[in-house]
Design a protein around this motif. Structure first.
Motif, PDB file in Angstrom:
ATOM      1  N   ASP A   1       0.804  -1.220  -0.098  1.00  0.00           N
ATOM      2  CA  ASP A   1      -0.132  -0.094  -0.048  1.00  0.00           C
ATOM      3  C   ASP A   1       0.907   1.064   0.095  1.00  0.00           C
ATOM      4  N   ARG A   2       2.008   1.173   0.963  1.00  0.00           N
ATOM      5  CA  ARG A   2       2.974   2.502   1.010  1.00  0.00           C
ATOM      6  C   ARG A   2       3.507   2.560  -0.418  1.00  0.00           C
TER       7      ARG A   2
ATOM      8  N   ARG B   1       1.173   4.296  -3.067  1.00  0.00           N
ATOM      9  CA  ARG B   1       1.076   5.848  -2.658  1.00  0.00           C
ATOM     10  C   ARG B   1       2.292   6.402  -3.061  1.00  0.00           C
TER      11      ARG B   1
ATOM     12  N   LEU C   1      -6.309   9.669  -3.301  1.00  0.00           N
ATOM     13  CA  LEU C   1      -5.474   8.856  -2.140  1.00  0.00           C
ATOM     14  C   LEU C   1      -5.045   9.514  -0.924  1.00  0.00           C
TER      15      LEU C   1
ATOM     16  N   ALA D   1      -5.875  10.583   3.138  1.00  0.00           N
ATOM     17  CA  ALA D   1      -6.288  10.092   4.506  1.00  0.00           C
ATOM     18  C   ALA D   1      -7.378  10.935   4.907  1.00  0.00           C
TER      19      ALA D   1
ATOM     20  N   ASP E   1      -9.564   1.936   6.848  1.00  0.00           N
ATOM     21  CA  ASP E   1      -8.456   1.801   7.585  1.00  0.00           C
ATOM     22  C   ASP E   1      -8.694   1.274   9.142  1.00  0.00           C
TER      23      ASP E   1
ATOM     24  N   ASN F   1      -8.552   5.633   3.723  1.00  0.00           N
ATOM     25  CA  ASN F   1      -7.150   6.052   2.939  1.00  0.00           C
ATOM     26  C   ASN F   1      -7.523   6.781   1.466  1.00  0.00           C
TER      27      ASN F   1
END
Length: 371
Positions: free
Chosen positions: A110-111, A114, A261, A263, A293, A312
């Protein structure tokens, strides 16, 4: 009326491979052997395959974040295994291929998505139902068995890219009732059964023209429509090329772009819960959404369950997912939803205290190949 008959027919069809779960954190790559050196060489390709399934993109750009991850993909690796794939060839011949299937740390993937600013294809994916009509030697037939290698190639590409693909399963009576002329026309909307758990249907009309195959694809999901063509002397190649484009269209229709994308937090209230099972169903549904999340119950009472949701992505994508999935329906207020009940059944009342609240495209294209 034949159009109505075809629409009614869609309700009677049992589709294969429905509700296929797509493992978005496992990727596949071909390996010559099961040695450690071969596995290390193939692991970067498996990681790229994960990014392809996550984003819906086939061409993954080689950016600094990806270069760093590919330099040591074992740092993201959770587990791996091998499988034997049998590739079907014309004439019923098969070719064995050894595949590495590698699973990676979800948070790290996921990181990476992003950091690379890749679009993110919605994790909840329903099958696209493929209807293939082949015209050869003057006759038309629905998915003729002699081209089984072509259907297998389509399914393989769809699986590799993270798209569940389903085929209509018809008994002899339904097959005889099918209007191939109408199907050949590409009227995909006539096969969109209301409430069906699919990401649309694609009608594929393939015609042999001399030494070349002319193949036309029409895809529709109720909100989106697209049409495109492929040509090749090899039917398998024409169908594989078209399947890649199908995945491109489906992924684009259900993806969150980099700008979305971010938060965010949102609150919502869900009403219509008549039992502990209803409560559990709602929480399980929301927790399983890839957008969510964290989920906290802020209170429960006669007015429903109040939830605080950490996302997220932009909150508009949560509303979009809820509309698409059909588990909840919009209530009277912007942040209010009701549990959808297609069929009313006697509910088991909630016992007092049973819920503990913790503290706070080309749509205008002609319809038939060569016409």
């Amino acid at each position: 009326m034949r159009i109505l008959h075809l629409s009614v027919l869609a309700f009677a069809i049992v589709f294969s491979s429905m509700a296929t779960a797509v493992d978005l954190y496992s990727g596949a790559a071909e390996v010559p052997a099961q040695g450690d050196a071969e596995r290390r060489t193939a692991t970067p390709d498996a990681l790229i395959n994960v990014l392809q399934k996550q984003s819906g993109r086939w061409d993954i750009p080689l950016e600094p974040a990806l270069e760093s991850a590919l330099a040591d993909p074992d740092a993201l690796l959770v587990a791996f295994q091998y499988r034997e794939d049998q590739i079907l060839r014309p004439g019923g011949l098969t070719e064995d291929r050894l595949m590495l299937v590698a699973s990676f740390v979800p948070a790290a993937v996921d990181r990476l998505v992003r950091e690379m600013q890749l679009p993110r294809w919605r994790p909840q994916r329903e099958p696209v139902v493929a209807w293939v009509v082949v015209e050869d030697n003057g006759g038309r037939e629905l998915q003729p068995v002699e081209y089984e290698d072509a259907w297998a190639a389509m399914a393989r590409i769809a699986e590799l890219r993270g798209l569940p693909l389903a085929w209509p399963e018809l008994d002899e009576e339904l097959r005889q009732s099918l209007d191939l002329q109408l199907l050949w026309g590409g009227y995909a909307d006539q096969l969109l059964a209301s409430g069906a758990a699919t990401d649309g249907v694609v009608i594929i009309a393939a015609r042999r023209e001399g030494t070349e195959w002319n193949v036309r694809f029409n895809w529709e999901d109720g909100d989106n429509v697209a049409a495109w063509r492929t040509r090749s002397t090899d039917l398998v190649q024409a169908l594989v090329d078209g399947t890649h484009q199908l995945v491109d269209h489906v992924a684009a229709a259900h993806s969150i772009g980099p700008a979305g994308l971010v938060a965010t937090r949102t609150s919502m209230r869900v009403t219509g819960l008549e039992s502990a099972d209803d409560y559990a169903k709602v929480l399980s549904y929301l927790q399983d959404l890839g957008l969510v999340d964290d989920l906290r119950v802020m209170g429960a009472g006669p007015d429903g369950v109040r939830l605080d949701v950490a996302l997220n992505a932009d909150a508009s994508y949560l509303a979009q997912a809820i509309r698409s999935d059909g588990v909840l329906e919009a209530g009277d207020q912007p942040d209010q939803y009701r549990l959808r009940r297609p069929e009313r059944e006697p509910a088991v009342p909630l016992e007092p205290g049973s819920i503990d609240a913790p503290p706070a495209d080309e749509a205008g294209e002609d319809k038939a190949p060569g016409s």
